[in-house]
Motif scaffolding. Structure first.
Motif, PDB file in Angstrom:
ATOM      1  N   ARG A   8       0.853  -1.182   0.000  1.00 29.82           N
ATOM      2  CA  ARG A   8       0.000   0.000   0.000  1.00 29.82           C
ATOM      3  C   ARG A   8       0.887   1.229   0.000  1.00 29.82           C
ATOM      4  O   ARG A   8       1.923   1.269   0.648  1.00 29.82           O
ATOM      5  CB  ARG A   8      -0.888   0.019   1.248  1.00 29.82           C
ATOM      6  CG  ARG A   8      -1.857  -1.132   1.350  1.00 29.82           C
ATOM      7  CD  ARG A   8      -2.584  -1.067   2.686  1.00 29.82           C
ATOM      8  NE  ARG A   8      -3.326   0.168   2.836  1.00 29.82           N
ATOM      9  CZ  ARG A   8      -3.516   0.792   4.000  1.00 29.82           C
ATOM     10  NH1 ARG A   8      -2.968   0.301   5.095  1.00 29.82           N
ATOM     11  NH2 ARG A   8      -4.223   1.893   4.061  1.00 29.82           N
ATOM     12  N   LEU A   9       0.491   2.233  -0.734  1.00 31.31           N
ATOM     13  CA  LEU A   9       1.300   3.448  -0.825  1.00 31.31           C
ATOM     14  C   LEU A   9       1.001   4.384   0.338  1.00 31.31           C
ATOM     15  O   LEU A   9       0.704   5.565   0.170  1.00 31.31           O
ATOM     16  CB  LEU A   9       1.063   4.134  -2.177  1.00 31.31           C
ATOM     17  CG  LEU A   9       1.462   3.296  -3.387  1.00 31.31           C
ATOM     18  CD1 LEU A   9       1.229   4.074  -4.679  1.00 31.31           C
ATOM     19  CD2 LEU A   9       2.917   2.855  -3.289  1.00 31.31           C
ATOM     20  N   VAL A  10       1.053   3.821   1.538  1.00 29.22           N
ATOM     21  CA  VAL A  10       0.954   4.584   2.781  1.00 29.22           C
ATOM     22  C   VAL A  10       2.062   4.086   3.699  1.00 29.22           C
ATOM     23  O   VAL A  10       2.574   2.973   3.541  1.00 29.22           O
ATOM     24  CB  VAL A  10      -0.419   4.424   3.458  1.00 29.22           C
ATOM     25  CG1 VAL A  10      -1.529   4.985   2.590  1.00 29.22           C
ATOM     26  CG2 VAL A  10      -0.700   2.956   3.781  1.00 29.22           C
ATOM     27  N   PHE A  43       7.506   0.991   5.090  1.00 26.11           N
ATOM     28  CA  PHE A  43       8.270   1.494   6.232  1.00 26.11           C
ATOM     29  C   PHE A  43       9.101   2.702   5.811  1.00 26.11           C
ATOM     30  O   PHE A  43       9.793   2.674   4.793  1.00 26.11           O
ATOM     31  CB  PHE A  43       9.172   0.397   6.802  1.00 26.11           C
ATOM     32  CG  PHE A  43       8.408  -0.737   7.423  1.00 26.11           C
ATOM     33  CD1 PHE A  43       7.860  -0.602   8.688  1.00 26.11           C
ATOM     34  CD2 PHE A  43       8.213  -1.925   6.737  1.00 26.11           C
ATOM     35  CE1 PHE A  43       7.133  -1.635   9.265  1.00 26.11           C
ATOM     36  CE2 PHE A  43       7.503  -2.965   7.300  1.00 26.11           C
ATOM     37  CZ  PHE A  43       6.955  -2.825   8.570  1.00 26.11           C
ATOM     38  N   ASN A  44       9.036   3.742   6.622  1.00 27.50           N
ATOM     39  CA  ASN A  44       9.770   4.972   6.350  1.00 27.50           C
ATOM     40  C   ASN A  44      10.493   5.393   7.621  1.00 27.50           C
ATOM     41  O   ASN A  44       9.863   5.609   8.660  1.00 27.50           O
ATOM     42  CB  ASN A  44       8.819   6.079   5.893  1.00 27.50           C
ATOM     43  CG  ASN A  44       9.542   7.352   5.544  1.00 27.50           C
ATOM     44  OD1 ASN A  44      10.650   7.329   5.025  1.00 27.50           O
ATOM     45  ND2 ASN A  44       8.922   8.485   5.836  1.00 27.50           N
ATOM     46  N   PHE A  45      11.814   5.477   7.552  1.00 27.32           N
ATOM     47  CA  PHE A  45      12.616   5.868   8.714  1.00 27.32           C
ATOM     48  C   PHE A  45      13.971   6.333   8.208  1.00 27.32           C
ATOM     49  O   PHE A  45      14.317   6.168   7.031  1.00 27.32           O
ATOM     50  CB  PHE A  45      12.781   4.683   9.677  1.00 27.32           C
ATOM     51  CG  PHE A  45      13.346   3.436   9.037  1.00 27.32           C
ATOM     52  CD1 PHE A  45      14.715   3.185   9.038  1.00 27.32           C
ATOM     53  CD2 PHE A  45      12.519   2.515   8.414  1.00 27.32           C
ATOM     54  CE1 PHE A  45      15.246   2.059   8.445  1.00 27.32           C
ATOM     55  CE2 PHE A  45      13.044   1.372   7.807  1.00 27.32           C
ATOM     56  CZ  PHE A  45      14.406   1.149   7.822  1.00 27.32           C
ATOM     57  N   ASP A  46      14.724   6.942   9.092  1.00 30.29           N
ATOM     58  CA  ASP A  46      16.094   7.333   8.750  1.00 30.29           C
ATOM     59  C   ASP A  46      17.014   6.154   9.004  1.00 30.29           C
ATOM     60  O   ASP A  46      16.922   5.504  10.062  1.00 30.29           O
ATOM     61  CB  ASP A  46      16.552   8.523   9.596  1.00 30.29           C
ATOM     62  CG  ASP A  46      15.781   9.793   9.279  1.00 30.29           C
ATOM     63  OD1 ASP A  46      15.313   9.931   8.134  1.00 30.29           O
ATOM     64  OD2 ASP A  46      15.655  10.647  10.182  1.00 30.29           O
ATOM     65  N   SER A  73      15.372   2.207   1.998  1.00 30.92           N
ATOM     66  CA  SER A  73      15.350   2.050   0.544  1.00 30.92           C
ATOM     67  C   SER A  73      14.729   0.725   0.130  1.00 30.92           C
ATOM     68  O   SER A  73      14.466   0.503  -1.058  1.00 30.92           O
ATOM     69  CB  SER A  73      16.774   2.157  -0.020  1.00 30.92           C
ATOM     70  OG  SER A  73      17.643   1.233   0.628  1.00 30.92           O
ATOM     71  N   ARG A  74      14.483  -0.154   1.099  1.00 25.79           N
ATOM     72  CA  ARG A  74      13.801  -1.428   0.853  1.00 25.79           C
ATOM     73  C   ARG A  74      12.592  -1.467   1.789  1.00 25.79           C
ATOM     74  O   ARG A  74      12.608  -2.140   2.830  1.00 25.79           O
ATOM     75  CB  ARG A  74      14.756  -2.601   1.110  1.00 25.79           C
ATOM     76  CG  ARG A  74      16.046  -2.468   0.304  1.00 25.79           C
ATOM     77  CD  ARG A  74      17.023  -3.595   0.509  1.00 25.79           C
ATOM     78  NE  ARG A  74      18.268  -3.352  -0.224  1.00 25.79           N
ATOM     79  CZ  ARG A  74      19.245  -4.239  -0.386  1.00 25.79           C
ATOM     80  NH1 ARG A  74      19.124  -5.450   0.156  1.00 25.79           N
ATOM     81  NH2 ARG A  74      20.338  -3.931  -1.056  1.00 25.79           N
ATOM     82  N   PRO A  75      11.534  -0.735   1.437  1.00 25.04           N
ATOM     83  CA  PRO A  75      10.505  -0.361   2.413  1.00 25.04           C
ATOM     84  C   PRO A  75       9.408  -1.380   2.676  1.00 25.04           C
ATOM     85  O   PRO A  75       8.547  -1.124   3.505  1.00 25.04           O
ATOM     86  CB  PRO A  75       9.910   0.905   1.792  1.00 25.04           C
ATOM     87  CG  PRO A  75      10.027   0.679   0.311  1.00 25.04           C
ATOM     88  CD  PRO A  75      11.321  -0.075   0.134  1.00 25.04           C
ATOM     89  N   THR A  76       9.406  -2.524   1.999  1.00 25.90           N
ATOM     90  CA  THR A  76       8.303  -3.463   2.214  1.00 25.90           C
ATOM     91  C   THR A  76       8.488  -4.332   3.452  1.00 25.90           C
ATOM     92  O   THR A  76       7.564  -5.038   3.852  1.00 25.90           O
ATOM     93  CB  THR A  76       8.107  -4.363   0.981  1.00 25.90           C
ATOM     94  OG1 THR A  76       9.330  -5.065   0.714  1.00 25.90           O
ATOM     95  CG2 THR A  76       7.725  -3.525  -0.242  1.00 25.90           C
TER      96      THR A  76
END
Length: 355
Positions: A8-10, A43-46, A73-76
């Motif tokens: 999902r693009l969230v 997943f989005n994080f630093d 960079s590998r967010p799934t």
């Protein structure tokens, strides 16, 4: 049949649990646990940040902070790599009980130990033991950018077989010219020839590994005695320590934050904390932390490091003031909004807290 849902693009938030997808042995007593979002969120994080996991141990839930070893960079999916220690209740529970399909609550991501906050042309990553995890995340992120990075990656282990992520890092280094790996071991494995560095990391080794170390942004993670030795070695070489950054959940830097001269909590000064959501008031003294006062009153505030680093015990006050000496687990914006860390905050007079 394993079916991988379309992402999902969230972005995932800690309002949703994490689901364990798999686990993988990395080295002796080291496992990587892979998590996914049950809803398929990304997943989005630093790179270099950590999560605090709520672990349902037999003695009750405990909270432990673990660095994320994967890259945004590998967010799934998201991975956490842990090393079993003899006295670690939480990590040992993960080894014994955490299996695919199980879900855990998580808090975060948090922390500022990331090259995202300190962009540079050249990096020197120095780690020991499981301190390699944030370096793995940052290196993978730079590798995935498609631009040849400039990283000297120094890692210290007891022996070659205990170098975590060795094969994956060597694979990345074989595909680009800008990842220079330097392994340092204390002893070799029987019947396994070793041609790398051997002994304890020192100034001479650093000078040989990265002759241009003065031009690099340094990130360091490992046991506190190791990081102290690295700090002393760099300072002795004339390195500008403004370009040195470290991560630790055990012992903060002594200079992390100074206690202001205008206030010192006193044992003979009474205080009172009203936990407004619970309808409980607790009398204490200024030298008590809000966390200890809550526990004495029979209330639970989730906590992790108890040193003001992980941010797990973040709560909000609606009235009154506290005296807080933290070590990076809370931002200035959060403090301005009334939040504080219960583990390292002392009540001043009467305080109302949203618990």
């Amino acid at each position: 049949m394993n079916v991988v849902a379309k992402p999902r693009l969230v972005f995932w938030t800690d309002a949703e649990e994490l689901e364990c997808a798999s686990f993988l042995p990395e080295a002796p007593n080291v496992l990587t646990f892979c998590f996914r979002s049950p809803s398929g969120s990304l997943f989005n994080f630093d790179p270099g940040q950590f999560l605090t996991l709520e672990l349902p141990t037999p003695g009750g839930p405990i909270y432990r902070a673990y660095t994320i070893s994967s890259s945004p960079s590998r967010p799934t999916s998201l991975t956490i790599t842990v090393k079993a220690q003899a006295d670690s209740v939480g990590t040992q529970w993960m080894f014994d009980s955490l299996r695919p399909g199980m879900r855990l609550r998580a808090i975060g991501p948090g922390g500022t130990f990331s090259m995202a906050h300190q962009p540079a042309e050249k990096y020197l990553f120095i780690s020991a033991g499981s301190g390699i995890t944030p370096m793995m995340s940052m290196t993978t992120h730079l590798y995935d950018s498609g631009v040849d990075p400039d990283i000297v990656f120094v890692h210290c282990a007891r022996r070659p077989s205990e170098i975590i992520f060795r094969e994956r890092l060597e694979h990345m280094a074989s595909r680009v010219t800008g990842i220079d790996l330097k392994w340092v071991v204390e002893q070799t494995d029987p019947y396994r020839p070793w041609t790398g560095y051997r002994g304890m990391l020192n100034q001479l080794m650093l000078g040989l590994m990265a002759q241009d170390y003065l031009d690099r942004e340094v990130f360091c993670c490992g046991p506190e005695p190791f990081m102290q030795a690295v700090r002393e070695a760099l300072a002795g070489l004339g390195f500008d320590m403004a370009h040195y950054h470290q991560e630790s959940f055990r012992a903060p830097l002594p200079e992390a934050e100074k206690v202001p001269d205008d206030f010192v909590p006193a044992e003979n000064n009474e205080a009172e904390i009203e936990f407004v959501l619970s309808g409980v008031s607790a009398k204490c003294v200024e030298t008590d932390t809000v966390l200890t006062a809550a526990r004495a009153a029979g209330l639970v505030i989730r906590s992790g490091c108890s040193m003001g680093i992980c941010g797990t015990c973040k709560v909000r006050k609606t009235e009154g003031d506290v005296h807080m000496v933290h070590n990076g687990g809370i931002t200035d914006e959060e403090i301005a909004d009334g939040y504080f860390l219960a583990c390292c905050s002392n009540p001043v007079g009467r305080v109302k807290v949203e618990i």
